[in-house]
Write a protein that holds these residues in place. Structure first.
Motif, mmCIF file in Angstrom:
data_model
loop_
_atom_site.group_PDB
_atom_site.id
_atom_site.type_symbol
_atom_site.label_atom_id
_atom_site.label_comp_id
_atom_site.label_asym_id
_atom_site.label_seq_id
_atom_site.Cartn_x
_atom_site.Cartn_y
_atom_site.Cartn_z
ATOM 1 N N ALA A 1 99.409 -38.879 120.503
ATOM 2 C CA ALA A 1 98.818 -37.997 121.511
ATOM 3 C C ALA A 1 97.298 -38.027 121.494
ATOM 4 O O ALA A 1 96.657 -37.339 122.286
ATOM 5 C CB ALA A 1 99.300 -36.574 121.299
ATOM 6 N N GLY A 2 96.723 -38.830 120.600
ATOM 7 C CA GLY A 2 95.272 -38.927 120.528
ATOM 8 C C GLY A 2 94.633 -37.974 119.537
ATOM 9 O O GLY A 2 93.414 -37.976 119.376
ATOM 10 N N ALA B 1 99.787 -44.189 127.680
ATOM 11 C CA ALA B 1 99.269 -44.068 126.319
ATOM 12 C C ALA B 1 97.783 -43.727 126.377
ATOM 13 O O ALA B 1 96.994 -44.501 126.929
ATOM 14 C CB ALA B 1 99.481 -45.374 125.561
ATOM 15 N N PRO B 2 97.375 -42.568 125.826
ATOM 16 C CA PRO B 2 95.977 -42.150 125.955
ATOM 17 C C PRO B 2 94.995 -43.126 125.320
ATOM 18 O O PRO B 2 93.877 -43.288 125.806
ATOM 19 C CB PRO B 2 95.943 -40.787 125.250
ATOM 20 C CG PRO B 2 97.153 -40.759 124.371
ATOM 21 C CD PRO B 2 98.174 -41.583 125.073
ATOM 22 N N GLN B 3 95.413 -43.809 124.230
ATOM 23 C CA GLN B 3 94.519 -44.762 123.575
ATOM 24 C C GLN B 3 94.269 -45.995 124.416
ATOM 25 O O GLN B 3 93.304 -46.726 124.187
ATOM 26 C CB GLN B 3 95.082 -45.182 122.211
ATOM 27 C CG GLN B 3 95.090 -44.078 121.166
ATOM 28 C CD GLN B 3 96.378 -43.264 121.195
ATOM 29 O OE1 GLN B 3 97.173 -43.383 122.121
ATOM 30 N NE2 GLN B 3 96.580 -42.449 120.181
ATOM 31 N N ALA C 1 94.123 -47.658 116.641
ATOM 32 C CA ALA C 1 93.866 -46.559 115.713
ATOM 33 C C ALA C 1 92.883 -46.928 114.615
ATOM 34 O O ALA C 1 92.687 -46.170 113.689
ATOM 35 C CB ALA C 1 95.186 -46.089 115.089
ATOM 36 N N ILE C 2 92.257 -48.103 114.700
ATOM 37 C CA ILE C 2 91.281 -48.524 113.710
ATOM 38 C C ILE C 2 89.900 -48.534 114.372
ATOM 39 O O ILE C 2 89.711 -49.163 115.412
ATOM 40 C CB ILE C 2 91.630 -49.914 113.144
ATOM 41 C CG1 ILE C 2 92.952 -49.835 112.353
ATOM 42 C CG2 ILE C 2 90.505 -50.439 112.257
ATOM 43 C CD1 ILE C 2 93.417 -51.155 111.812
ATOM 44 N N HIS D 1 89.845 -38.265 121.164
ATOM 45 C CA HIS D 1 89.243 -38.409 119.832
ATOM 46 C C HIS D 1 89.221 -39.855 119.366
ATOM 47 O O HIS D 1 89.482 -40.143 118.197
ATOM 48 C CB HIS D 1 89.992 -37.532 118.817
ATOM 49 C CG HIS D 1 90.148 -36.109 119.249
ATOM 50 N ND1 HIS D 1 89.095 -35.219 119.305
ATOM 51 C CD2 HIS D 1 91.245 -35.422 119.689
ATOM 52 C CE1 HIS D 1 89.525 -34.050 119.740
ATOM 53 N NE2 HIS D 1 90.815 -34.143 119.983
ATOM 54 N N ASP D 2 88.892 -40.754 120.278
ATOM 55 C CA ASP D 2 88.822 -42.170 119.934
ATOM 56 C C ASP D 2 87.377 -42.519 119.583
ATOM 57 O O ASP D 2 86.489 -42.502 120.435
ATOM 58 C CB ASP D 2 89.305 -43.035 121.106
ATOM 59 C CG ASP D 2 89.564 -44.470 120.692
ATOM 60 O OD1 ASP D 2 88.767 -44.999 119.886
ATOM 61 O OD2 ASP D 2 90.550 -45.066 121.160
ATOM 62 N N HIS D 3 87.146 -42.850 118.305
ATOM 63 C CA HIS D 3 85.789 -43.159 117.850
ATOM 64 C C HIS D 3 85.211 -44.380 118.565
ATOM 65 O O HIS D 3 83.989 -44.512 118.700
ATOM 66 C CB HIS D 3 85.796 -43.417 116.339
ATOM 67 C CG HIS D 3 86.220 -42.238 115.532
ATOM 68 N ND1 HIS D 3 85.478 -41.078 115.440
ATOM 69 C CD2 HIS D 3 87.328 -42.022 114.764
ATOM 70 C CE1 HIS D 3 86.086 -40.206 114.661
ATOM 71 N NE2 HIS D 3 87.213 -40.755 114.241
#
Length: 319
Positions: A26-27, A210-212, A65-66, A249-251
């Protein structure tokens, strides 16, 4: 009573695993990471090797996610621990853990180790012979061994990975491979093929919601606008891309925005305005040499030729 307590702990562990993966999907990455680290502690207490492996694989489920340019010792340590505890009689788990560890090590000076892990993962996947594991391993290996001088090798690998992901129905893998192939075609100046891959990625992202992946659709569109010279449209889209990425919250969204903004200002003959910005990014991401290369280029475009020469000489000495 002890058996009941152990059952309760196993149930708690299963709930933590499900919750952590749901949060990351979900991010909510930080919350998901904390939940999964708690699950890892429960797995150690129970002596549960398989659950520890699941936590390690779910802690960073794929490239999205990295954080680019960042070495995560917690993730690497957990993957090493899970791999060391996984029996050779479990080729699927060993293949997935080896491939994921190679990927997690990318932002460190460990090419030989990554190559060995990729070979081991491929050997285990071939031993197992299932398309889903072969797809995951082939996709991870492309990214784990990515370097500027292996474009042809990556292209061939991406063809195999694409076919395997399609056969196995690996939607996440397809997103990664389409993203990689778009970048590769840009790298080889085949803009028509890059547009095809961008469209394919967009369709997959919108189908999955997919939010990412969705914010990356906007990032690719901004890149294409830059390449097309439609500068007036880039800044607004880059800002929207940053907002969408930060919302989950994706860096990597901040890094991507920095690339868009600095390239835009350089093309607008406003390079002097972003020199401090580029230096800040270079300091934040010292493992990404491209920021210093861009800084040297921006110095040149700002008319500071002598500073540009000094910067490139410094880069040459650094290797």
């Amino acid at each position: 009573m002890p058996q009941a307590a152990e059952t309760d702990q196993a149930t708690e562990l299963a709930v933590l695993l499900d919750l952590g993966l749901s949060q990351i999907s979900a991010g909510e990455r930080e919350a998901g990471k904390n939940t999964l680290l708690t699950a890892a502690e429960r797995a150690r207490e129970l002596g549960s090797t398989s659950e520890l492996g699941s936590v390690a694989l779910n802690l960073a489920p794929g490239l999205f996610a990295i954080e680019t340019g960042v070495y995560d010792p917690t993730l690497v340590g957990l993957l090493r621990e899970a791999l060391a505890q996984t029996s050779p009689s479990e080729p699927k788990r060993r293949a997935l853990l080896s491939a994921r560890l190679a990927l997690a090590l990318y932002w460190s000076d460990t090419f030989d180790e990554r190559a060995r892990l990729c070979d081991e993962a491929r050997a285990q996947a071939l031993r197992l012979g299932t398309d889903d594991v072969l797809a995951a391993v082939e996709t991870a290996n492309i990214f784990a061994l990515l370097r500027p001088d292996n474009l042809e090798e990556r292209s061939a690998q991406s063809e195999r990975a694409l076919e395997l992901c399609q056969r196995s129905g690996d939607h996440h893998g397809l997103l990664l491979v389409r993203l990689l192939r778009a970048a590769m075609f840009w790298e080889s100046c085949d803009t028509a093929a890059a547009r095809f891959e961008i469209d394919a990625f967009k369709q997959l992202a919108e189908a999955s919601q997919a939010p990412q992946a969705l914010w990356i659709v906007q990032a690719q569109q901004a890149c294409q606008l830059l390449l097309d010279g439609r500068l007036s449209q880039v800044e607004q889209l880059a800002g929207a891309c940053l907002f969408a990425g930060q919302r989950v919250h994706d860096h990597n969204a901040l890094l991507t925005f920095g690339i868009h903004l600095t390239l835009l200002r350089i093309e607008q003959d406003r390079a002097a305005e972003v020199l401090d910005v580029i230096r800040d990014y270079a300091a934040r991401y010292p493992r990404i040499a491209g920021w210093r290369v861009l800084y040297g280029y921006a110095l040149s475009r700002a008319g500071r030729r002598e500073d540009c020469v000094r910067e490139y000489e410094s880069l040459k000495r650094a290797g």
